[in-house]
Design a protein around this motif. Structure first.
Motif, PDB file in Angstrom:
ATOM      1  N   ARG A   2      36.359  44.855  38.213  1.00  0.00           N
ATOM      2  CA  ARG A   2      36.995  43.630  37.716  1.00  0.00           C
ATOM      3  C   ARG A   2      36.178  42.978  36.593  1.00  0.00           C
ATOM      4  O   ARG A   2      34.960  43.055  36.592  1.00  0.00           O
ATOM      5  CB  ARG A   2      37.160  42.618  38.855  1.00  0.00           C
ATOM      6  CG  ARG A   2      38.239  42.996  39.855  1.00  0.00           C
ATOM      7  CD  ARG A   2      38.384  41.890  40.893  1.00  0.00           C
ATOM      8  NE  ARG A   2      39.397  42.230  41.864  1.00  0.00           N
ATOM      9  CZ  ARG A   2      40.691  42.008  41.702  1.00  0.00           C
ATOM     10  NH1 ARG A   2      41.131  41.440  40.597  1.00  0.00           N
ATOM     11  NH2 ARG A   2      41.570  42.349  42.629  1.00  0.00           N
ATOM     12  N   LYS A   3      36.903  42.316  35.689  1.00  0.00           N
ATOM     13  CA  LYS A   3      36.222  41.663  34.579  1.00  0.00           C
ATOM     14  C   LYS A   3      35.689  40.286  34.955  1.00  0.00           C
ATOM     15  O   LYS A   3      34.835  39.737  34.273  1.00  0.00           O
ATOM     16  CB  LYS A   3      37.174  41.563  33.387  1.00  0.00           C
ATOM     17  CG  LYS A   3      37.547  42.932  32.824  1.00  0.00           C
ATOM     18  CD  LYS A   3      38.467  42.812  31.649  1.00  0.00           C
ATOM     19  CE  LYS A   3      38.806  44.193  31.086  1.00  0.00           C
ATOM     20  NZ  LYS A   3      39.749  44.130  29.958  1.00  0.00           N
ATOM     21  N   ASP A   4      36.235  39.700  36.027  1.00  0.00           N
ATOM     22  CA  ASP A   4      35.699  38.435  36.517  1.00  0.00           C
ATOM     23  C   ASP A   4      36.057  38.288  37.995  1.00  0.00           C
ATOM     24  O   ASP A   4      36.843  39.058  38.534  1.00  0.00           O
ATOM     25  CB  ASP A   4      36.216  37.238  35.711  1.00  0.00           C
ATOM     26  CG  ASP A   4      37.736  37.106  35.774  1.00  0.00           C
ATOM     27  OD1 ASP A   4      38.382  37.967  36.423  1.00  0.00           O
ATOM     28  OD2 ASP A   4      38.273  36.160  35.190  1.00  0.00           O
ATOM     29  N   VAL A   5      35.444  37.305  38.653  1.00  0.00           N
ATOM     30  CA  VAL A   5      35.662  37.058  40.077  1.00  0.00           C
ATOM     31  C   VAL A   5      36.009  35.588  40.262  1.00  0.00           C
ATOM     32  O   VAL A   5      35.341  34.703  39.700  1.00  0.00           O
ATOM     33  CB  VAL A   5      34.407  37.415  40.903  1.00  0.00           C
ATOM     34  CG1 VAL A   5      34.586  36.997  42.354  1.00  0.00           C
ATOM     35  CG2 VAL A   5      34.113  38.906  40.819  1.00  0.00           C
ATOM     36  N   THR A  53      31.820  34.609  37.061  1.00  0.00           N
ATOM     37  CA  THR A  53      32.323  34.189  38.370  1.00  0.00           C
ATOM     38  C   THR A  53      32.819  32.748  38.295  1.00  0.00           C
ATOM     39  O   THR A  53      32.082  31.854  37.871  1.00  0.00           O
ATOM     40  CB  THR A  53      31.214  34.317  39.439  1.00  0.00           C
ATOM     41  OG1 THR A  53      30.777  35.679  39.486  1.00  0.00           O
ATOM     42  CG2 THR A  53      31.733  33.919  40.803  1.00  0.00           C
ATOM     43  N   ASN A  76      40.351  35.778  44.219  1.00  0.00           N
ATOM     44  CA  ASN A  76      39.963  37.158  44.538  1.00  0.00           C
ATOM     45  C   ASN A  76      39.273  37.234  45.893  1.00  0.00           C
ATOM     46  O   ASN A  76      39.287  38.276  46.540  1.00  0.00           O
ATOM     47  CB  ASN A  76      39.014  37.710  43.482  1.00  0.00           C
ATOM     48  CG  ASN A  76      39.596  37.693  42.093  1.00  0.00           C
ATOM     49  OD1 ASN A  76      38.985  37.186  41.158  1.00  0.00           O
ATOM     50  ND2 ASN A  76      40.796  38.254  41.942  1.00  0.00           N
ATOM     51  N   VAL A 166      34.523  41.131  46.527  1.00  0.00           N
ATOM     52  CA  VAL A 166      35.564  41.446  45.536  1.00  0.00           C
ATOM     53  C   VAL A 166      35.227  42.739  44.810  1.00  0.00           C
ATOM     54  O   VAL A 166      36.073  43.625  44.667  1.00  0.00           O
ATOM     55  CB  VAL A 166      35.698  40.295  44.511  1.00  0.00           C
ATOM     56  CG1 VAL A 166      36.739  40.654  43.451  1.00  0.00           C
ATOM     57  CG2 VAL A 166      36.075  39.009  45.209  1.00  0.00           C
ATOM     58  N   LEU A 167      33.987  42.854  44.362  1.00  0.00           N
ATOM     59  CA  LEU A 167      33.599  44.001  43.540  1.00  0.00           C
ATOM     60  C   LEU A 167      33.339  45.249  44.369  1.00  0.00           C
ATOM     61  O   LEU A 167      33.540  46.369  43.891  1.00  0.00           O
ATOM     62  CB  LEU A 167      32.348  43.647  42.726  1.00  0.00           C
ATOM     63  CG  LEU A 167      32.485  42.426  41.810  1.00  0.00           C
ATOM     64  CD1 LEU A 167      31.172  42.162  41.102  1.00  0.00           C
ATOM     65  CD2 LEU A 167      33.601  42.637  40.792  1.00  0.00           C
ATOM     66  N   ARG A 272      33.609  54.442  41.057  1.00  0.00           N
ATOM     67  CA  ARG A 272      34.019  53.925  39.739  1.00  0.00           C
ATOM     68  C   ARG A 272      33.518  54.807  38.611  1.00  0.00           C
ATOM     69  O   ARG A 272      34.197  54.955  37.588  1.00  0.00           O
ATOM     70  CB  ARG A 272      33.527  52.490  39.589  1.00  0.00           C
ATOM     71  CG  ARG A 272      34.311  51.539  40.509  1.00  0.00           C
ATOM     72  CD  ARG A 272      34.023  50.081  40.231  1.00  0.00           C
ATOM     73  NE  ARG A 272      34.917  49.248  41.009  1.00  0.00           N
ATOM     74  CZ  ARG A 272      34.523  48.360  41.932  1.00  0.00           C
ATOM     75  NH1 ARG A 272      33.237  48.195  42.177  1.00  0.00           N
ATOM     76  NH2 ARG A 272      35.403  47.646  42.601  1.00  0.00           N
ATOM     77  N   ASP A 277      39.846  53.227  40.816  1.00  0.00           N
ATOM     78  CA  ASP A 277      40.046  51.769  40.769  1.00  0.00           C
ATOM     79  C   ASP A 277      39.873  51.185  42.172  1.00  0.00           C
ATOM     80  O   ASP A 277      39.466  51.873  43.115  1.00  0.00           O
ATOM     81  CB  ASP A 277      41.409  51.422  40.172  1.00  0.00           C
ATOM     82  CG  ASP A 277      42.586  51.970  40.999  1.00  0.00           C
ATOM     83  OD1 ASP A 277      42.369  52.340  42.176  1.00  0.00           O
ATOM     84  OD2 ASP A 277      43.710  52.030  40.476  1.00  0.00           O
ATOM     85  N   ASP A 278      40.207  49.898  42.325  1.00  0.00           N
ATOM     86  CA  ASP A 278      39.995  49.220  43.607  1.00  0.00           C
ATOM     87  C   ASP A 278      40.881  49.766  44.720  1.00  0.00           C
ATOM     88  O   ASP A 278      40.593  49.569  45.901  1.00  0.00           O
ATOM     89  CB  ASP A 278      40.247  47.710  43.452  1.00  0.00           C
ATOM     90  CG  ASP A 278      39.160  47.051  42.617  1.00  0.00           C
ATOM     91  OD1 ASP A 278      38.128  47.714  42.383  1.00  0.00           O
ATOM     92  OD2 ASP A 278      39.340  45.898  42.201  1.00  0.00           O
ATOM     93  N   HIS A 283      42.050  55.526  37.779  1.00  0.00           N
ATOM     94  CA  HIS A 283      42.529  54.452  36.899  1.00  0.00           C
ATOM     95  C   HIS A 283      43.269  55.031  35.700  1.00  0.00           C
ATOM     96  O   HIS A 283      42.897  56.058  35.147  1.00  0.00           O
ATOM     97  CB  HIS A 283      41.331  53.625  36.432  1.00  0.00           C
ATOM     98  CG  HIS A 283      41.693  52.247  36.007  1.00  0.00           C
ATOM     99  ND1 HIS A 283      42.307  51.972  34.811  1.00  0.00           N
ATOM    100  CD2 HIS A 283      41.549  51.055  36.627  1.00  0.00           C
ATOM    101  CE1 HIS A 283      42.517  50.672  34.710  1.00  0.00           C
ATOM    102  NE2 HIS A 283      42.063  50.090  35.795  1.00  0.00           N
TER     103      HIS A 283
END
Length: 619
Positions: A2-5, A53, A76, A166-167, A272, A277-278, A283
């Motif tokens: 992810r690019k942010d949380v 974050t 998230n 999250v990550l 990854r 992906d998650d 991906h």
């Protein structure tokens, strides 16, 4: 990743949600605490995972239920804060907050939860005895942290665990109830093991383990560290180490151990790095990297991609016969989610006497896929781990986009290595036999082909002036009323007629006059079934007169009804015309021109065979 949380804090009033946020930001307990803290963003460079974050507070006094539901949807990860000295706030975790969150999130993708016991400075006992049954009941709960906003105890750890949930979530990897990895995680790690097993012996030796370690973590393992890892596996399972290498079971055991010990980030880093992906699916950005292809340009594999594909072939050609048996081919495609090649491939490329795809046929099929459907080629290279093993940015680095064909014509030379010949002809004229003859199959061998596995393509190599090129033949369906741009787009046209059928030539004449007469496309007329008595064609002029009138080479006689493999001379001529479309009619009719091209081909075929035998010996 992810690019942010986005972290949301919820809980009963007065449990210390806002104090936790303010203590994190100011590193001291606030004297005055507002109803709700403003949303804050922690920059990537000050977070352990290097990801921005966002921390969001909730206040029942200042926000409506609708606003809460919106924040739950955007979050998230959600921290449910309770006070360790307040039993009511603990009871509300299960009676109110978890049901509320689950009602406002998708059932198939639950948001991870962190239980946060605040105000640990006010009690001498732990709330864990009460919380553990709750954690066991709700699988979406990642962990529980007891902390104190006043003493700054475990504040940084709280938000680290929230970010980690999250990550590096546990949910997709592991089932706590069964104490087993989930099937999707097993499949992903099994593929990673097989991609990393460079010699395909079912074991990761020290060399392969070091490459794997460097690929995923940018550092090799020391010899003692490698031995320590194998000793841990040996002590726990019987079949984890074999011949001093790590087996698949040993590899899977190690990752299970990482997860059970809370080191999810190790497994997620591996997943990854190999494109997952998650949801543990490869991906789309990994499988389909951007590749710009301007009009009138084609796509080919470059030298590095061919070297990689050769290594993949060698890895799976266990009996070293330079062909892939059905079992070897199945093993090669074991890292794919499906078998990409159907039975028609065996009739598209060269095979051995047993019908198995040869080394040359294998490379030809990859060349065909790259030329016709480059996105599919990128996907296939992704499954094989090209960008990882070849240490490239993406699969796109293995593909060359050729320059515009118009530039080739202007410069009277080409840098391309793959040329397309569209084959036209009426039904029954011999098109299919012509394609199979290119693959070295005479009429007797062609009769064994199952009609259901018929291919409208044939691809192999042809040597022109000592240069090895790929010639791709495409049989065009004889629908005269409609020909698509793809059917008309090629480098050379082959017009086939049955010399024993008096009405066969007329179709070729019509196709040429309607589609190619006014173009600069090189065209060749081929009289197939030359082993049968030739008859006069019912047309205004003979095929030879037609060729002279339209400045084409004279008709070429051809038959695949031979005892040995059919002649390849005509295919060298077609490839030569495709390579040198600017050649004049006089050049094309010159016997010296064709002799030079053919002699070069013969010499390099002999050299190629010698190199092929040498490669076999070296293996």
């Amino acid at each position: 990743m992810r690019k942010d949380v986005r972290i949301l804090l919820v809980g009963e009033p007065k449990v210390g949600k806002t104090s936790l946020i303010m203590s994190l930001v100011t590193e001291e307990f606030p004297d005055v605490v507002p109803y709700r803290a403003e949303e804050i963003t922690i920059p990537a460079d000050v977070t352990p995972e290097r990801v921005p974050t966002h921390i969001v507070d909730y206040s029942e006094a200042e926000q409506t239920d609708e606003q809460l539901f919106q924040e739950i949807t955007k979050a998230n990860v959600i921290c449910i804060v309770y006070s360790v000295n307040n039993k009511n706030s603990i009871e509300k975790v299960t009676s109110h907050w978890i049901p509320l969150i689950n009602d406002n999130t998708d059932k198939d993708s639950r948001v991870p939860l962190i239980l946060v016991g605040n105000k640990s400075d006010l009690v001498e006992h732990s709330s864990m005895e009460t919380i553990l049954p709750i954690m066991n009941k709700y699988t979406e709960i990642e962990t529980c942290v007891e902390c104190s906003a006043k003493n700054l105890k475990n504040i940084s750890e709280l938000f680290y665990y929230a970010q980690k949930a999250v990550l590096h979530p546990t949910g997709p990897l592991y089932c706590p109830d069964l104490k087993l990895m989930k099937p999707s995680c097993l499949r992903a790690l099994t593929r990673i093991f097989k991609v990393s097993d460079l010699d395909n012996d079912g074991i990761l030796n020290d060399h392969e383990l070091n490459i794997f370690q460097r690929t995923c973590f940018n550092t090799p393992l020391a010899a003692q560290a490698l031995e320590d890892v194998k000793n841990v596996v040996r002590k726990n399972i019987n079949d984890g180490v074999c011949d001093n290498g790590l087996t698949l079971n040993g590899f899977l055991f190690l990752h299970t151990l990482f997860i059970q010990r809370g080191r999810h980030e190790t497994t997620w880093t591996v997943l990854r790095r190999f494109g997952y992906d998650d949801d543990l699916e490869l991906h789309q950005d990994y499988l389909f990297p951007p590749l710009k292809i301007p009009p009138d340009c084609t796509t080919e594999l470059n030298h590095n991609a061919y070297l990689f594909l050769q290594s993949v072939f060698d890895k799976h050609d266990k009996d070293r016969d330079c062909a892939l048996s059905p079992e070897e081919l199945k093993d090669l495609f074991d890292v794919f989610p499906y078998i990409p090649w159907g039975q028609d491939v065996n009739n598209t490329v060269c095979t051995n006497d047993q019908g198995w795809i040869t080394y040359q046929g294998y490379l030809s099929q990859w060349t065909l896929t790259t030329y016709l459907d480059v996105q599919r080629c990128l996907e296939y290279l992704g499954y094989l781990g090209y960008s990882i093993l070849a240490e490239q940015e993406s699969q796109a680095s293995g593909v060359t986009v050729t320059r515009d064909k118009k530039i080739d014509l202007q410069k009277r030379q080409t840098q391309r290595n793959v040329f397309r010949c569209n084959v036209f002809g009426a039904s029954g004229s011999g098109k299919s036999g012509f394609l199979q003859a290119f693959l070295g199959r005479n009429m007797m061998r062609q009769r064994t082909i199952n009609e259901e596995h018929k291919s409208y393509y044939a691809i192999s190599t042809a040597y022109v002036y000592g240069q090895e090129k790929y010639l791709l033949l495409h049989e065009v369906f004889p629908d005269f009323d409609f020909l698509s741009d793809a059917e008309l787009s090629c480098d050379v046209v082959c017009l086939i007629y049955d010399s024993s059928n008096p009405v066969s030539f007329e179709y070729c004449a019509k196709v040429f006059k309607q589609y190619f007469m006014d173009s600069k496309m090189p065209c060749m007329l081929v009289a197939c079934k030359a082993d049968l008595p030739e008859v006069k064609q019912q047309y205004a002029m003979t095929p030879l007169e037609f060729c002279r009138k339209h400045k084409m080479p004279p008709p070429q006689s051809y038959t695949c009804n031979t005892a040995a493999a059919p002649s390849r001379d005509i295919f060298i001529k077609l490839c030569t015309m495709a390579m040198y479309p600017h050649m004049s009619q006089t050049d094309l009719q010159s016997s010296t021109f064709w002799l030079k091209a053919s002699v070069g081909a013969t010499v390099f075929m002999v050299l190629g065979f010698a190199m092929y035998r040498a490669m076999l010996r070296s293996r």
